[in-house]
Write an enzyme that holds these catalytic residues in place. Structure first.
Site, PDB file in Angstrom:
ATOM      1  N   HIS A   1      79.785  90.596  57.911  1.00 29.44           N
ATOM      2  CA  HIS A   1      80.622  91.797  58.067  1.00 29.44           C
ATOM      3  C   HIS A   1      81.057  92.005  59.522  1.00 29.44           C
ATOM      4  CE1 HIS A   1      80.157  93.419  53.962  1.00 29.44           C
ATOM      5  NE2 HIS A   1      78.940  92.889  54.015  1.00 29.44           N
TER       6      HIS A   1
ATOM      7  N   ASP B   1      73.281  92.602  55.188  1.00 34.33           N
ATOM      8  CA  ASP B   1      73.594  92.351  53.782  1.00 34.33           C
ATOM      9  C   ASP B   1      74.705  91.319  53.631  1.00 34.33           C
ATOM     10  OD1 ASP B   1      75.322  94.348  54.974  1.00 34.33           O
ATOM     11  OD2 ASP B   1      76.244  94.560  53.002  1.00 34.33           O
ATOM     12  N   GLU B   2      74.792  90.756  52.450  1.00 32.59           N
ATOM     13  CA  GLU B   2      75.901  89.904  52.017  1.00 32.59           C
ATOM     14  C   GLU B   2      76.247  88.830  53.051  1.00 32.59           C
ATOM     15  OE1 GLU B   2      78.368  92.828  49.036  1.00 32.59           O
ATOM     16  OE2 GLU B   2      78.820  93.014  51.171  1.00 32.59           O
ATOM     17  N   VAL B   3      75.255  88.078  53.477  1.00 33.43           N
ATOM     18  CA  VAL B   3      75.455  87.052  54.498  1.00 33.43           C
ATOM     19  C   VAL B   3      75.695  85.708  53.820  1.00 33.43           C
ATOM     20  CG1 VAL B   3      74.471  85.881  56.494  1.00 33.43           C
ATOM     21  CG2 VAL B   3      74.006  88.326  56.123  1.00 33.43           C
TER      22      VAL B   3
ATOM     23  N   GLU C   1      68.749  93.162  51.203  1.00 34.19           N
ATOM     24  CA  GLU C   1      68.702  91.700  51.150  1.00 34.19           C
ATOM     25  C   GLU C   1      67.689  91.140  52.135  1.00 34.19           C
ATOM     26  OE1 GLU C   1      73.151  92.372  50.108  1.00 34.19           O
ATOM     27  OE2 GLU C   1      71.501  93.472  51.019  1.00 34.19           O
TER      28      GLU C   1
END
Length: 529
Positions: A269, A322-324, A373
């Protein structure tokens, strides 16, 4: 929601709020519901010289927080109608001369866990008659002022503000110390005035943490003096926040009892960071997540958090995590070589990045919040000063507290405001302590947060997307569990009343009859939408 279903909902709502109005004295319309409340059946009217008295208070109010809170109380109570009565204080009914506030603590530092309790009483008679508000801290007193504001109503006959159902005795305190709302200023810029409006509306509902998701992949709008090219990643030269703007938001919120939790979401992000500093990207062709192999990456994070520490005084900072998607690390030659040299795979590198960012935050005096996460992947490696932010679904909070870490609940299936199909009833019934029965583990749940992600939200629609659904969650987080309704239909009329109160105060809260951001179905009373 189909038209027939809406009509059925409106009929049910009509039956619950029939005769509810600003002058109705037969219903208890306070939101969120206090811990303990009793009332009578008499009426007072506010003196035209309604005053604040503080004699007997240890708190000196040198910063003016209490005085300003009292001024805002008068503003919102008197905003809906013009007070043009010819009544004098010698006329009937009994006149309420003012509010006597006693604050016991000299300290007005706002931090997590500050005492927010208060006791409010409004007698039916006396010579002269004063309402009484006691609180350990000025922030508890501010909550008491918000509650008092909801006891005040405009009388269309006498043209004065009245307090009905006196005498009142209210003892109140929050169930959870963390009651948050996330706003996202990366996906769409939010003007400073709109952020302040959101803060004001949070105070009405007794929310106390503004989680400011300042930057993300799409834009970097905040001035960072240590690395001044970072805000080259803003959408435009005018869609930016100076460091002074950020400090103003923190001060504005603090004077309303609201902490600001700042977030930089790393290592994913973060594409916008590289607009000003391309070295932060693995490569121009594969720019995200941030380059784990480059020491410059961590120098920038250190600079950002150093600048943050001068502005954002809350105990916690949010580091995302998150969301890596680590694929860019694998396909970029210099990072792949670095991984091989350090005997790491991409999962090891993800852990390395998060833990190193945590150490930097700790060096600046912060405790850390990370998205879940990080816990799901390497929870036992996280700093013990980590708060795990649950968002993916149920059951995670239970696992987090069982491991001894703290948790904030924002499960997306219930408390994501950008999910427009989630009804207010689901917001109300979402319980942060689901399946957590051990008292010591329950204490590790700091509270919860509703999230207003900004992909489809800007200054034109943020308020009606937040409210009234955020208010439903606010009562869940404030009111003792045993006082909460077991069926949301029991609170429909009261929430409708609060939603209309928000409208009267200039907050664009949407109707209850639907999901988020719905329009009124047809002509009708505010109380029946």
């Amino acid at each position: 929601m189909g038209k027939i279903v809406v009509q059925i909902f409106l009929l049910g709502l009509f039956l619950q709020v029939l005769a509810v109005s600003a002058v109705d004295t037969n219903r208890l319309n306070i939101w969120p519901m206090p811990k303990s409340v009793s009332h009578g059946h008499s009426t007072l009217y506010l003196s035209k010289d309604f005053e604040l008295k503080t004699d007997g208070s240890k708190y000196t109010d040198s910063s003016g927080i209490l005085k300003d809170g009292f001024s805002r109380l008068l503003d919102i109570v008197e905003a809906a109608h013009v007070i043009d009565s010819n009544l004098t204080d010698s006329d009937q009914p009994v006149v309420l001369q003012g509010l006597h506030v006693v604050v016991f603590s000299l300290n007005d530092e706002l931090q997590y866990g500050v005492d927010e309790s208060y006791k409010l009483s409004v007698p039916a008679n006396g010579k002269p008659v004063y309402a009484h508000l006691e609180a350990q801290t000025v922030y508890g007193a501010l909550h008491g002022l918000q509650t008092f504001s909801q006891l005040c109503h405009f009388n269309f006959t006498s043209r004065v503000i009245e307090v009905h159902q006196v005498p009142w005795t209210i003892a109140d305190q929050p169930r959870f110390s963390y009651r948050g709302l996330l706003i996202d200023t990366s996906r769409h810029y939010q003007p400073l005035l709109m952020i302040k409006k959101v803060i004001d509306s949070m105070a009405y509902a007794k929310l106390n943490v503004l989680h400011w998701h300042i930057v993300d992949k799409q834009s970097f709008p905040l001035e960072i003096s240590s690395y001044p090219k970072l805000w080259n990643g803003a959408y435009s030269i005018s869609e930016r926040y100076t460091a002074a703007d950020a400090a103003e938001i923190v001060s504005y919120a603090q004077r309303r009892g609201i902490n600001v939790l700042a977030e930089i979401d790393v290592p994913g992000h973060a594409l916008s960071w590289g607009i000003g500093y391309p070295r932060l990207w693995p490569s121009k062709d594969c720019p995200e997540p941030l380059d784990v192999s480059n020491e410059f990456t961590f120098k920038v994070i250190d600079g950002i958090l150093s600048d943050f520490s001068k502005i954002f005084k809350f105990r916690f900072v949010h580091l995302g995590g998150d969301e890596v998607n680590t694929s860019c690390w694998i396909i970029t030659p210099h990072i792949r070589n670095w991984l091989q040299k350090h005997k790491m795979n991409e999962s090891d590198a993800y852990q390395y990045f998060v833990l190193r960012a945590q150490r930097i935050a700790l060096s600046h005096g912060y405790e850390i919040v990370n998205w879940e996460e990080t816990f799901n992947n390497f929870g036992n490696k996280l700093s013990r000063k980590t708060v795990v932010h649950n968002w993916l679904g149920g059951g995670v909070a239970q696992q987090v507290v069982a491991s001894g870490l703290r948790c904030i609940v924002s499960n997306q299936d219930k408390w994501y405001l950008d999910h427009l199909d989630i009804m207010w009833q689901e917001f109300y019934m979402n319980e942060p302590l689901t399946n957590i029965t051990n008292p010591k583990q329950q204490e590790l749940v700091l509270g919860g947060e509703v999230c207003m992600w900004g992909e489809h939200i800007d200054g034109s629609d943020i308020e009606q997307t937040i409210w009234p659904r955020a208010a439903a969650a606010a009562e869940r987080l404030w009111t003792p569990y045993d006082n909460l309704a077991k069926d949301p239909r029991q609170v429909t009329g009261r929430l409708a009343h609060f939603r209309c109160l928000l409208n009267q105060r200039g907050v664009a809260a949407a109707p209850l009859a639907g999901g988020g951001r719905v329009a009124p179905e047809e002509p009708g009373s505010c109380y029946m939408q």
